[in-house]
Design a protein around this motif. Structure first.
Motif, PDB file in Angstrom:
ATOM      1  N   ILE A  22       0.832  -1.198   0.000  1.00  0.00           N
ATOM      2  CA  ILE A  22       0.000   0.000   0.000  1.00  0.00           C
ATOM      3  C   ILE A  22       0.868   1.250   0.000  1.00  0.00           C
ATOM      4  CG2 ILE A  22      -0.297   0.115   2.492  1.00  0.00           C
ATOM      5  CD1 ILE A  22      -3.366   0.813   1.601  1.00  0.00           C
ATOM      6  N   GLU A  63       0.300   5.654   0.093  1.00  0.00           N
ATOM      7  CA  GLU A  63      -0.651   6.742   0.322  1.00  0.00           C
ATOM      8  C   GLU A  63      -0.138   8.037  -0.304  1.00  0.00           C
ATOM      9  OE1 GLU A  63      -2.636   9.431   3.886  1.00  0.00           O
ATOM     10  OE2 GLU A  63      -1.219   7.850   4.399  1.00  0.00           O
ATOM     11  N   TYR A  83      -5.249   6.051  -1.454  1.00  0.00           N
ATOM     12  CA  TYR A  83      -4.433   4.878  -1.165  1.00  0.00           C
ATOM     13  C   TYR A  83      -4.408   3.965  -2.386  1.00  0.00           C
ATOM     14  CZ  TYR A  83      -5.088   6.460   3.622  1.00  0.00           C
ATOM     15  OH  TYR A  83      -5.111   7.203   4.762  1.00  0.00           O
ATOM     16  N   SER A  85      -3.210   0.203  -3.520  1.00  0.00           N
ATOM     17  CA  SER A  85      -2.846  -1.080  -2.945  1.00  0.00           C
ATOM     18  C   SER A  85      -2.687  -2.116  -4.055  1.00  0.00           C
ATOM     19  CB  SER A  85      -3.932  -1.523  -1.960  1.00  0.00           C
ATOM     20  OG  SER A  85      -3.583  -2.734  -1.351  1.00  0.00           O
ATOM     21  N   TRP A  90      -2.272  -6.171  -4.751  1.00  0.00           N
ATOM     22  CA  TRP A  90      -2.462  -7.481  -4.118  1.00  0.00           C
ATOM     23  C   TRP A  90      -1.807  -8.547  -4.971  1.00  0.00           C
ATOM     24  CZ3 TRP A  90      -7.913  -8.213  -1.636  1.00  0.00           C
ATOM     25  CH2 TRP A  90      -8.171  -7.130  -0.781  1.00  0.00           C
ATOM     26  N   LEU A 119      -4.892  -2.555   7.602  1.00  0.00           N
ATOM     27  CA  LEU A 119      -4.520  -1.336   6.876  1.00  0.00           C
ATOM     28  C   LEU A 119      -5.172  -0.139   7.557  1.00  0.00           C
ATOM     29  CD1 LEU A 119      -5.113  -2.472   3.179  1.00  0.00           C
ATOM     30  CD2 LEU A 119      -2.931  -2.355   4.389  1.00  0.00           C
ATOM     31  N   ILE A 126      -6.749   3.111   6.727  1.00  0.00           N
ATOM     32  CA  ILE A 126      -7.276   3.917   5.629  1.00  0.00           C
ATOM     33  C   ILE A 126      -8.265   4.917   6.222  1.00  0.00           C
ATOM     34  CG2 ILE A 126      -8.532   3.880   3.447  1.00  0.00           C
ATOM     35  CD1 ILE A 126      -7.530   0.932   3.181  1.00  0.00           C
ATOM     36  N   LEU A 183      -9.612   4.326  -2.118  1.00  0.00           N
ATOM     37  CA  LEU A 183      -8.762   3.145  -2.094  1.00  0.00           C
ATOM     38  C   LEU A 183      -8.831   2.471  -3.453  1.00  0.00           C
ATOM     39  CD1 LEU A 183      -7.014   0.915  -0.766  1.00  0.00           C
ATOM     40  CD2 LEU A 183      -9.156  -0.121   0.043  1.00  0.00           C
ATOM     41  N   VAL A 207      -7.456  -0.759  -5.550  1.00  0.00           N
ATOM     42  CA  VAL A 207      -6.830  -2.072  -5.359  1.00  0.00           C
ATOM     43  C   VAL A 207      -6.483  -2.665  -6.727  1.00  0.00           C
ATOM     44  CG1 VAL A 207      -7.135  -4.403  -4.453  1.00  0.00           C
ATOM     45  CG2 VAL A 207      -8.079  -2.456  -3.201  1.00  0.00           C
TER      46      VAL A 207
END
Length: 122
Positions: free
Chosen positions: A7, A9, A14, A16, A18, A37, A39, A45, A47
């Motif tokens: 992650i 910022e 954010y 992230s 995976w 996490l 957040i 966010l 992902v």
């Protein structure tokens, strides 16, 4: 494969990434890593799923849980760079519309997918 969540910022946003198997064997680890996490409420966010090598229905359930968690905490969630395994499972389960994220499909993979639900067939 052990789950990895990276992650970063920047200004209330954010990012992230995976990596690993989003499957029943690892769901508790994924959930714990996600909930650990930090957040901020009201942030965004994003992902990145392009390194998800396997996903099953438990993985999809976790993503649904995460979407609901983000909604409850006023976090705008977007899933992007979906790997082919993620797209295939979303397609089979009819979940692409649920998440509402744009999914880019290369021409080489488009013939491997049905993507037929919600279309009229005469």
């Amino acid at each position: 494969m052990e789950p990895i969540i990276k992650i970063k910022e920047t200004n209330e946003e954010y990012f992230s990434a995976w990596e690993g198997y989003l499957t029943i064997q690892y769901i508790s680890i994924w959930k714990e890593k996600f909930l650990n996490l930090t957040i901020k409420t009201g942030s965004k966010l994003s992902v990145d799923l392009h390194k998800i090598q396997r996903i099953d229905t438990a993985g999809v359930q976790l993503l649904v849980y995460i979407k609901k968690h983000c909604l409850q905490n006023h976090i705008h969630l977007t899933l992007n760079n979906h790997s082919l395994p993620v797209i295939k499972v979303f397609d089979v389960l009819g979940m692409i519309g649920f998440f509402g994220d744009k999914i880019k499909i290369s021409k080489e993979f488009s013939n491997e997918l049905e993507l037929s639900y919600g279309t009229k067939k005469e």
